[in-house]
Design a protein around this motif. Structure first.
Motif, PDB file in Angstrom:
ATOM      1  N   GLY A 113      -3.320  -8.647  -0.643  1.00  0.00           N
ATOM      2  CA  GLY A 113      -1.915  -8.263  -0.686  1.00  0.00           C
ATOM      3  C   GLY A 113      -1.476  -7.635  -1.980  1.00  0.00           C
ATOM      4  O   GLY A 113      -0.358  -7.122  -2.078  1.00  0.00           O
ATOM      5  N   HIS A 114      -2.346  -7.660  -2.995  1.00  0.00           N
ATOM      6  CA  HIS A 114      -1.999  -7.040  -4.266  1.00  0.00           C
ATOM      7  C   HIS A 114      -2.222  -5.533  -4.177  1.00  0.00           C
ATOM      8  O   HIS A 114      -3.336  -5.060  -3.975  1.00  0.00           O
ATOM      9  CB  HIS A 114      -2.842  -7.639  -5.401  1.00  0.00           C
ATOM     10  N   ALA A 115      -1.151  -4.786  -4.388  1.00  0.00           N
ATOM     11  CA  ALA A 115      -1.222  -3.339  -4.216  1.00  0.00           C
ATOM     12  C   ALA A 115      -1.847  -2.643  -5.425  1.00  0.00           C
ATOM     13  O   ALA A 115      -2.446  -1.585  -5.298  1.00  0.00           O
ATOM     14  CB  ALA A 115       0.175  -2.779  -3.956  1.00  0.00           C
ATOM     15  N   THR A 116      -1.679  -3.241  -6.598  1.00  0.00           N
ATOM     16  CA  THR A 116      -2.124  -2.567  -7.816  1.00  0.00           C
ATOM     17  C   THR A 116      -3.410  -3.190  -8.326  1.00  0.00           C
ATOM     18  O   THR A 116      -3.536  -4.413  -8.406  1.00  0.00           O
ATOM     19  CB  THR A 116      -1.041  -2.645  -8.906  1.00  0.00           C
ATOM     20  N   GLN A 160      -2.731   2.364  -7.373  1.00  0.00           N
ATOM     21  CA  GLN A 160      -1.659   1.865  -6.535  1.00  0.00           C
ATOM     22  C   GLN A 160      -2.120   2.143  -5.105  1.00  0.00           C
ATOM     23  O   GLN A 160      -2.199   3.301  -4.695  1.00  0.00           O
ATOM     24  CB  GLN A 160      -0.335   2.566  -6.844  1.00  0.00           C
ATOM     25  N   ASP A 161      -2.452   1.051  -4.383  1.00  0.00           N
ATOM     26  CA  ASP A 161      -3.132   1.198  -3.088  1.00  0.00           C
ATOM     27  C   ASP A 161      -4.411   1.994  -3.323  1.00  0.00           C
ATOM     28  O   ASP A 161      -5.191   1.632  -4.177  1.00  0.00           O
ATOM     29  CB  ASP A 161      -2.190   1.826  -2.066  1.00  0.00           C
ATOM     30  N   GLU A 162      -4.599   3.123  -2.623  1.00  0.00           N
ATOM     31  CA  GLU A 162      -5.855   3.860  -2.826  1.00  0.00           C
ATOM     32  C   GLU A 162      -5.706   5.013  -3.806  1.00  0.00           C
ATOM     33  O   GLU A 162      -6.675   5.715  -4.102  1.00  0.00           O
ATOM     34  CB  GLU A 162      -6.378   4.384  -1.479  1.00  0.00           C
ATOM     35  N   SER A 163      -4.514   5.195  -4.345  1.00  0.00           N
ATOM     36  CA  SER A 163      -4.263   6.329  -5.237  1.00  0.00           C
ATOM     37  C   SER A 163      -4.397   5.947  -6.698  1.00  0.00           C
ATOM     38  O   SER A 163      -3.979   4.864  -7.109  1.00  0.00           O
ATOM     39  CB  SER A 163      -2.839   6.872  -4.982  1.00  0.00           C
ATOM     40  N   VAL A 164      -4.941   6.882  -7.480  1.00  0.00           N
ATOM     41  CA  VAL A 164      -5.053   6.681  -8.918  1.00  0.00           C
ATOM     42  C   VAL A 164      -3.692   6.950  -9.570  1.00  0.00           C
ATOM     43  O   VAL A 164      -3.111   8.019  -9.394  1.00  0.00           O
ATOM     44  CB  VAL A 164      -6.115   7.611  -9.520  1.00  0.00           C
ATOM     45  N   LYS A 219      -9.616   2.663   1.126  1.00  0.00           N
ATOM     46  CA  LYS A 219      -8.825   1.800   2.007  1.00  0.00           C
ATOM     47  C   LYS A 219      -7.858   0.910   1.226  1.00  0.00           C
ATOM     48  O   LYS A 219      -7.235   0.018   1.791  1.00  0.00           O
ATOM     49  CB  LYS A 219      -9.718   0.927   2.902  1.00  0.00           C
ATOM     50  N   GLY A 220      -7.767   1.127  -0.073  1.00  0.00           N
ATOM     51  CA  GLY A 220      -6.782   0.401  -0.861  1.00  0.00           C
ATOM     52  C   GLY A 220      -7.018  -1.076  -0.998  1.00  0.00           C
ATOM     53  O   GLY A 220      -6.084  -1.834  -1.282  1.00  0.00           O
ATOM     54  N   VAL A 221      -8.279  -1.505  -0.836  1.00  0.00           N
ATOM     55  CA  VAL A 221      -8.552  -2.938  -0.970  1.00  0.00           C
ATOM     56  C   VAL A 221      -9.498  -3.128  -2.155  1.00  0.00           C
ATOM     57  O   VAL A 221      -9.061  -3.165  -3.306  1.00  0.00           O
ATOM     58  CB  VAL A 221      -9.135  -3.522   0.330  1.00  0.00           C
TER      59      VAL A 221
END
Lengths: 113, 118
Positions: free
Chosen positions: B28-31, B50-54, B71-73
């Motif tokens: 659940g942690h986005a960053t 932040q999610d899958e973005s730098v 996948k942002g994990v």
């Protein structure tokens, strides 16, 4: 680049004594945090103080923040041998469109039984 | 209690070899952050997702370092080729809030990956 500068770099005290560590920074902040790191381990968050707060307590920890002097202090009262660790301040400021967290170089605390 | 998982804990490699570190943040942690900590110094941010973005990779030596968070994990940090000066602790951290106006709150760190380059 590190914004926070801790003072002293190293501190050696006896059990039962108080330990005070200072942190100075250069630019405006949203909050300031203190972390602890045992040798060879990851960092553990201790306390967060916001820019509109002046003092905060958590157990044996007392943190002060003076935004006019751009400085903070961490006081550990009645220290124990288990408090031996490195302590880092981290400043959070808005830069480049988002909040950025930057660590200082740390204070290495040794508490002798 | 939820933790940030990192592997390997220790890695010894010879210079010019490739090395990779893995991090699984708290659910659940986005960053997600990768820090490098040289012995006796404070952690230095290499890359922030932040999610899958730098969000920030301004201190990442892009000629040899790469990081991804598909996948942002979980995330992987790679060094190729490793140099003697890369010997350090590589720390992964995650936080609940994003990097916007109301982040950064508390960071949760893993135990780190200690790299020794011979």
């Amino acid at each position: 680049s590190q914004q926070g500068e801790e003072d002293p770099q190293a501190l050696s005290i006896q059990e039962g004594e108080n330990a005070t560590m200072n942190c100075s920074y250069k630019t405006s902040i949203n909050n300031l945090q203190w972390y602890r790191q045992n040798s060879g381990r990851g960092l553990v968050h201790l306390i967060l103080i916001r820019s509109n707060e002046r003092e905060k307590h958590s157990g044996r920890l007392r943190v002060t923040l003076d935004t006019s002097k751009k400085s903070s202090s961490l006081l550990i009262t009645a220290s124990r041998a288990a408090d031996t660790a490195s302590y880092f301040c981290a400043t959070v400021g808005f830069s480049g469109g988002y909040n950025k967290l930057i660590f200082g170089a740390g204070t290495r605390l040794a508490v002798h039984p | 209690e939820a933790e940030v998982a990192q592997s390997p804990r220790y890695k010894i490699t010879e210079k010019s070899q490739a090395v990779a570190f893995w991090c699984d943040p708290i659910s659940g942690h986005a960053t997600l952050y990768w820090y490098r900590q040289i012995l006796g110094q404070g952690p230095e941010l290499l890359v922030q997702f932040q999610d899958e973005s730098v969000v920030d990779d301004s201190q990442l030596p892009k000629d040899r370092f790469s990081a991804e968070r598909l996948k942002g994990v979980d995330s992987t940090l790679k060094i190729q080729p490793a140099e003697l000066g890369d010997s350090a602790m590589y720390l992964c951290a995650s936080s609940l809030a994003g990097p916007g106006l109301w982040g950064t709150g508390e960071l949760f760190f893993g135990e780190g990956s200690r790299l020794t380059v011979l």
